[in-house]
Design a protein around this motif. Structure first.
Motif, PDB file in Angstrom:
ATOM      1  N   GLU A 217       0.845  -1.211   0.000  1.00 42.46           N
ATOM      2  CA  GLU A 217       0.000   0.000   0.000  1.00 42.46           C
ATOM      3  C   GLU A 217       0.879   1.260   0.000  1.00 42.46           C
ATOM      4  OE1 GLU A 217      -3.122   0.634  -0.503  1.00 42.46           O
ATOM      5  OE2 GLU A 217      -2.761   2.768  -0.084  1.00 42.46           O
ATOM      6  N   MET A 218       1.976   1.205   0.775  1.00 45.35           N
ATOM      7  CA  MET A 218       2.875   2.370   0.811  1.00 45.35           C
ATOM      8  C   MET A 218       3.453   2.631  -0.579  1.00 45.35           C
ATOM      9  SD  MET A 218       6.500   2.795   2.713  1.00 45.35           S
ATOM     10  CE  MET A 218       7.242   1.543   1.683  1.00 45.35           C
ATOM     11  N   PHE A 219       3.905   1.571  -1.271  1.00 47.83           N
ATOM     12  CA  PHE A 219       4.442   1.769  -2.623  1.00 47.83           C
ATOM     13  C   PHE A 219       3.376   2.387  -3.533  1.00 47.83           C
ATOM     14  CE2 PHE A 219       7.961  -1.250  -1.652  1.00 47.83           C
ATOM     15  CZ  PHE A 219       9.017  -0.564  -2.240  1.00 47.83           C
ATOM     16  N   ARG A 220       2.151   1.831  -3.457  1.00 48.31           N
ATOM     17  CA  ARG A 220       1.089   2.340  -4.342  1.00 48.31           C
ATOM     18  C   ARG A 220       0.825   3.801  -4.063  1.00 48.31           C
ATOM     19  NH1 ARG A 220      -1.264  -2.844  -3.249  1.00 48.31           N
ATOM     20  NH2 ARG A 220      -2.697  -1.982  -1.700  1.00 48.31           N
ATOM     21  N   ALA A 221       0.825   4.160  -2.766  1.00 47.61           N
ATOM     22  CA  ALA A 221       0.554   5.569  -2.401  1.00 47.61           C
ATOM     23  C   ALA A 221       1.647   6.484  -2.952  1.00 47.61           C
ATOM     24  CB  ALA A 221       0.454   5.692  -0.887  1.00 47.61           C
ATOM     25  N   CYS A 222       2.808   5.911  -3.233  1.00 52.45           N
ATOM     26  CA  CYS A 222       3.925   6.708  -3.772  1.00 52.45           C
ATOM     27  C   CYS A 222       4.016   6.576  -5.296  1.00 52.45           C
ATOM     28  CB  CYS A 222       5.237   6.267  -3.127  1.00 52.45           C
ATOM     29  SG  CYS A 222       5.296   6.591  -1.358  1.00 52.45           S
ATOM     30  N   GLY A 223       3.028   5.974  -5.923  1.00 54.07           N
ATOM     31  CA  GLY A 223       2.998   5.942  -7.387  1.00 54.07           C
ATOM     32  C   GLY A 223       3.660   4.720  -8.006  1.00 54.07           C
ATOM     33  N   VAL A 224       3.968   3.699  -7.180  1.00 52.51           N
ATOM     34  CA  VAL A 224       4.574   2.467  -7.713  1.00 52.51           C
ATOM     35  C   VAL A 224       3.531   1.356  -7.629  1.00 52.51           C
ATOM     36  CG1 VAL A 224       6.379   0.717  -7.360  1.00 52.51           C
ATOM     37  CG2 VAL A 224       6.891   3.139  -6.928  1.00 52.51           C
ATOM     38  N   GLY A 225       3.179   0.765  -8.757  1.00 46.19           N
ATOM     39  CA  GLY A 225       2.227  -0.346  -8.740  1.00 46.19           C
ATOM     40  C   GLY A 225       2.802  -1.471  -7.897  1.00 46.19           C
ATOM     41  N   CYS A 226       2.039  -1.993  -6.950  1.00 46.08           N
ATOM     42  CA  CYS A 226       2.603  -3.015  -6.078  1.00 46.08           C
ATOM     43  C   CYS A 226       1.490  -3.922  -5.555  1.00 46.08           C
ATOM     44  CB  CYS A 226       3.323  -2.359  -4.896  1.00 46.08           C
ATOM     45  SG  CYS A 226       4.284  -3.531  -3.927  1.00 46.08           S
ATOM     46  N   GLU A 227       1.793  -5.220  -5.557  1.00 44.47           N
ATOM     47  CA  GLU A 227       0.814  -6.211  -5.124  1.00 44.47           C
ATOM     48  C   GLU A 227       1.501  -7.141  -4.119  1.00 44.47           C
ATOM     49  OE1 GLU A 227      -1.358 -10.059  -7.282  1.00 44.47           O
ATOM     50  OE2 GLU A 227       0.295  -9.022  -8.260  1.00 44.47           O
ATOM     51  N   ALA A 228       0.812  -7.448  -3.028  1.00 47.13           N
ATOM     52  CA  ALA A 228       1.350  -8.446  -2.081  1.00 47.13           C
ATOM     53  C   ALA A 228       0.895  -9.824  -2.536  1.00 47.13           C
ATOM     54  CB  ALA A 228       0.847  -8.156  -0.678  1.00 47.13           C
ATOM     55  N   VAL A 229       1.828 -10.788  -2.520  1.00 44.12           N
ATOM     56  CA  VAL A 229       1.487 -12.145  -2.968  1.00 44.12           C
ATOM     57  C   VAL A 229       1.742 -13.128  -1.830  1.00 44.12           C
ATOM     58  CG1 VAL A 229       2.009 -11.679  -5.405  1.00 44.12           C
ATOM     59  CG2 VAL A 229       3.807 -12.588  -3.924  1.00 44.12           C
ATOM     60  N   ALA A 230       0.996 -14.231  -1.851  1.00 44.76           N
ATOM     61  CA  ALA A 230       1.134 -15.228  -0.778  1.00 44.76           C
ATOM     62  C   ALA A 230       2.293 -16.180  -1.060  1.00 44.76           C
ATOM     63  CB  ALA A 230      -0.172 -16.007  -0.631  1.00 44.76           C
ATOM     64  N   ASP A 231       2.580 -16.435  -2.342  1.00 40.32           N
ATOM     65  CA  ASP A 231       3.595 -17.431  -2.697  1.00 40.32           C
ATOM     66  C   ASP A 231       4.779 -16.732  -3.374  1.00 40.32           C
ATOM     67  OD1 ASP A 231       5.100 -19.580  -3.504  1.00 40.32           O
ATOM     68  OD2 ASP A 231       3.431 -20.704  -4.380  1.00 40.32           O
ATOM     69  N   LEU A 232       5.701 -16.279  -2.526  1.00 41.21           N
ATOM     70  CA  LEU A 232       6.866 -15.540  -3.043  1.00 41.21           C
ATOM     71  C   LEU A 232       7.717 -16.417  -3.957  1.00 41.21           C
ATOM     72  CD1 LEU A 232       8.773 -13.058  -2.984  1.00 41.21           C
ATOM     73  CD2 LEU A 232       9.798 -14.020  -0.907  1.00 41.21           C
ATOM     74  N   LEU A 233       7.852 -17.681  -3.602  1.00 43.48           N
ATOM     75  CA  LEU A 233       8.707 -18.572  -4.403  1.00 43.48           C
ATOM     76  C   LEU A 233       8.162 -18.686  -5.833  1.00 43.48           C
ATOM     77  CD1 LEU A 233      11.226 -20.357  -4.304  1.00 43.48           C
ATOM     78  CD2 LEU A 233       9.745 -22.293  -3.753  1.00 43.48           C
ATOM     79  N   ARG A 234       6.837 -18.751  -5.943  1.00 37.32           N
ATOM     80  CA  ARG A 234       6.234 -18.844  -7.278  1.00 37.32           C
ATOM     81  C   ARG A 234       6.547 -17.566  -8.076  1.00 37.32           C
ATOM     82  NH1 ARG A 234       1.632 -18.059 -10.439  1.00 37.32           N
ATOM     83  NH2 ARG A 234       0.823 -19.946 -11.439  1.00 37.32           N
ATOM     84  N   ALA A 235       6.406 -16.433  -7.409  1.00 39.30           N
ATOM     85  CA  ALA A 235       6.687 -15.154  -8.085  1.00 39.30           C
ATOM     86  C   ALA A 235       8.159 -15.092  -8.504  1.00 39.30           C
ATOM     87  CB  ALA A 235       6.329 -13.995  -7.168  1.00 39.30           C
ATOM     88  N   ARG A 236       9.054 -15.587  -7.655  1.00 34.14           N
ATOM     89  CA  ARG A 236      10.491 -15.573  -7.991  1.00 34.14           C
ATOM     90  C   ARG A 236      10.771 -16.423  -9.231  1.00 34.14           C
ATOM     91  NH1 ARG A 236      13.307 -12.033  -6.461  1.00 34.14           N
ATOM     92  NH2 ARG A 236      13.408 -11.265  -4.355  1.00 34.14           N
ATOM     93  N   TRP A 237      10.171 -17.621  -9.269  1.00 27.25           N
ATOM     94  CA  TRP A 237      10.393 -18.484 -10.444  1.00 27.25           C
ATOM     95  C   TRP A 237       9.776 -17.867 -11.696  1.00 27.25           C
ATOM     96  CZ3 TRP A 237      13.392 -22.656 -11.628  1.00 27.25           C
ATOM     97  CH2 TRP A 237      14.057 -23.267 -10.579  1.00 27.25           C
ATOM     98  N   GLU A 238       8.628 -17.230 -11.559  1.00 29.81           N
ATOM     99  CA  GLU A 238       8.023 -16.573 -12.739  1.00 29.81           C
ATOM    100  C   GLU A 238       8.977 -15.522 -13.301  1.00 29.81           C
ATOM    101  OE1 GLU A 238       3.221 -16.942 -11.933  1.00 29.81           O
ATOM    102  OE2 GLU A 238       4.186 -14.985 -11.793  1.00 29.81           O
ATOM    103  N   LYS A 239       9.616 -14.786 -12.409  1.00 24.44           N
ATOM    104  CA  LYS A 239      10.554 -13.756 -12.882  1.00 24.44           C
ATOM    105  C   LYS A 239      11.742 -14.393 -13.588  1.00 24.44           C
ATOM    106  CE  LYS A 239      12.036  -9.523 -13.356  1.00 24.44           C
ATOM    107  NZ  LYS A 239      12.771  -8.726 -12.420  1.00 24.44           N
ATOM    108  N   LEU A 240      12.160 -15.573 -13.076  1.00 21.61           N
ATOM    109  CA  LEU A 240      13.287 -16.276 -13.721  1.00 21.61           C
ATOM    110  C   LEU A 240      12.941 -16.678 -15.153  1.00 21.61           C
ATOM    111  CD1 LEU A 240      14.501 -18.518 -10.753  1.00 21.61           C
ATOM    112  CD2 LEU A 240      15.846 -16.736 -11.889  1.00 21.61           C
ATOM    113  N   VAL A 241      11.660 -16.919 -15.412  1.00 25.11           N
ATOM    114  CA  VAL A 241      11.247 -17.265 -16.784  1.00 25.11           C
ATOM    115  C   VAL A 241      11.684 -16.140 -17.734  1.00 25.11           C
ATOM    116  CG1 VAL A 241       9.255 -17.702 -18.293  1.00 25.11           C
ATOM    117  CG2 VAL A 241       9.325 -18.710 -15.997  1.00 25.11           C
ATOM    118  N   TRP A 242      11.697 -14.912 -17.247  1.00 22.32           N
ATOM    119  CA  TRP A 242      12.184 -13.793 -18.080  1.00 22.32           C
ATOM    120  C   TRP A 242      13.708 -13.662 -17.986  1.00 22.32           C
ATOM    121  CZ3 TRP A 242      14.946  -9.404 -18.661  1.00 22.32           C
ATOM    122  CH2 TRP A 242      14.653  -8.618 -19.772  1.00 22.32           C
ATOM    123  N   ASN A 243      14.206 -13.641 -16.762  1.00 22.34           N
ATOM    124  CA  ASN A 243      15.635 -13.318 -16.581  1.00 22.34           C
ATOM    125  C   ASN A 243      16.570 -14.377 -17.179  1.00 22.34           C
ATOM    126  OD1 ASN A 243      14.759 -11.810 -13.523  1.00 22.34           O
ATOM    127  ND2 ASN A 243      15.737 -10.729 -15.186  1.00 22.34           N
TER     128      ASN A 243
END
Ligand SMILES: NC(=O)C1=CN([C@@H]2O[C@H](COP(=O)(O)OP(=O)(O)OC[C@H]3O[C@@H](n4cnc5c(N)ncnc54)[C@H](OP(=O)(O)O)[C@@H]3O)[C@@H](O)[C@H]2O)C=CC1
Ligand SMILES: CC(C)(CO)C(=O)C(=O)O
Length: 304
Positions: free
Chosen positions: A162-188
């Motif tokens: 919420e703090m990031f969003r209030a400062c103009g940065v799109g931001c979402e909290a996720v329950a499964d950080l590991l899944r998000a990390r692997w998704e990013k690896l699909v790009w990196n």
């Protein structure tokens, strides 16, 4: 919130500047940019509109920053051997630590030193480069997905998002950080490595059908590695198509690993290749193309 930025390069300066502009109390650990920021403040040249922060709190030593509520980590992972000692002076009783670095292993390192309950990780979909000292270039994107290292959706993660969003940065909290990390690896995994190895940018790779096909094959291997990790839900194969069309929209972007190779710096090989290869292999998935890419990148490292 009092926020300390450890690793004030492209990503750290950009998010730190956005948070300060949004009213947060931000202090930066500065190296290359120290003198320029002290003399002239921090300039952000952004696709969303340029801005300038006249007065920026920065120090050359972490011990001068004081304790904070939130540490934002923006070091390159090849500097992680210094991470714990740089973060330590900022940590008080209730300090949370959010690493926005790419790859795997960063949260584990912080959790080992400071306790898993303090640690969050964030995946930054940001295209930022460094400009001349005192200037950061925001070329596109910028959204963050963040979550607790310990897993689950916490009020703390929601509040930071919420703090990031209030400062103009799109931001979402996720329950499964590991899944998000692997998704990013699909790009990196494909783009960072292939761009660093060939000296071609993402658009050049995608406009040449044989390299587009290799990018796609690498992405599918990473999806298979991800789906062996016992994630809350599998990463679907269509995710690869989404990543390809997302990247088709980037205009000749040069990933930071490509810039690191061109400028003779080490590469983030362990976090983006070594640890994912180990974790996939430990679950029975051999990512053969990824292993080849890792070997070729390692061969070109300084000192080899
Ligand atoms: N740039 C981007 O758009 C994105 C980056 N990322 C990830 O974020 C992380 C940071 O990337 P990026 O910002 O591009 O990297 P940069 O190289 O631009 O920034 C890294 C910063 O860390 C500083 N640093 C390194 N070692 C030390 C040390 N011992 N003491 C103090 N400061 C130190 C560098 O200092 P100095 O000022 O001397 O160079 C530099 O300011 C990486 O993991 C990257 O993969 C993720 C998504 C997007
Ligand atoms: C995917 C991308 C280019 C921006 O969204 C990025 O985050 C990176 O360089 O690691």
């Amino acid at each position: 919130m009092k926020i300390g930025v450890i690793g004030s390069g492209a990503l750290g300066l950009y998010y730190g500047a956005m948070l300060q502009r949004g009213g947060q109390d931000v202090r930066f650990l500065l190296r290359r940019d120290f003198a320029a920021v002290r003399a002239h403040g921090l300039r952000v040249q952004s696709v969303d509109g340029d801005f300038h922060l006249e007065s920026v709190a920065g120090a050359r030593e972490a011990s001068e920053l004081g304790e904070v509520d939130l540490v934002l980590v923006g070091l390159k992972t090849f500097a992680n051997h210094r991470l714990v000692e740089l973060v330590r002076p900022l940590v008080g009783e209730n300090t949370a630590i959010l690493t926005l670095q790419n790859g795997l292993g960063n949260e584990q390192l912080l959790a080992g030193a400071f306790g898993a309950q303090r640690v969050l990780g964030g995946i930054a979909f940001l295209c930022a480069n460094r400009g001349k000292p005192g200037t950061v270039l925001h070329l596109g994107q910028g959204n963050i997905r963040l979550g607790e290292f310990a897993g689950g959706l916490s009020p703390r993660a929601e509040a930071i998002a919420e703090m990031f969003r209030a400062c103009g940065v799109g931001c979402e909290a996720v329950a499964d950080l590991l899944r998000a990390r692997w998704e990013k690896l699909v790009w990196n995994v494909p783009f960072n490595g292939l761009c660093a190895l060939t000296g071609k940018d993402v658009t050049e790779l995608l406009e040449h059908p044989p390299t587009r096909q290799q990018v796609c094959a690498l992405m599918l291997e990473v999806v298979a590695g991800a789906n062996a990790q016992g994630l809350s839900s599998p990463v679907p194969a269509e995710f690869v198509e989404r990543m390809l069309s997302f990247t088709d929209g980037m205009d000749h972007y040069r990933p930071s690993m490509m810039i690191d190779r061109l400028e003779g710096r080490p590469l983030e090989l362990e976090a983006i290749y070594g640890i994912p290869l180990q974790q996939a292999a430990a679950r029975g998935v051999e990512m053969v193309r990824v292993r080849m890419l890792h070997a070729l990148l390692a061969l070109g490292e300084p000192g080899r």
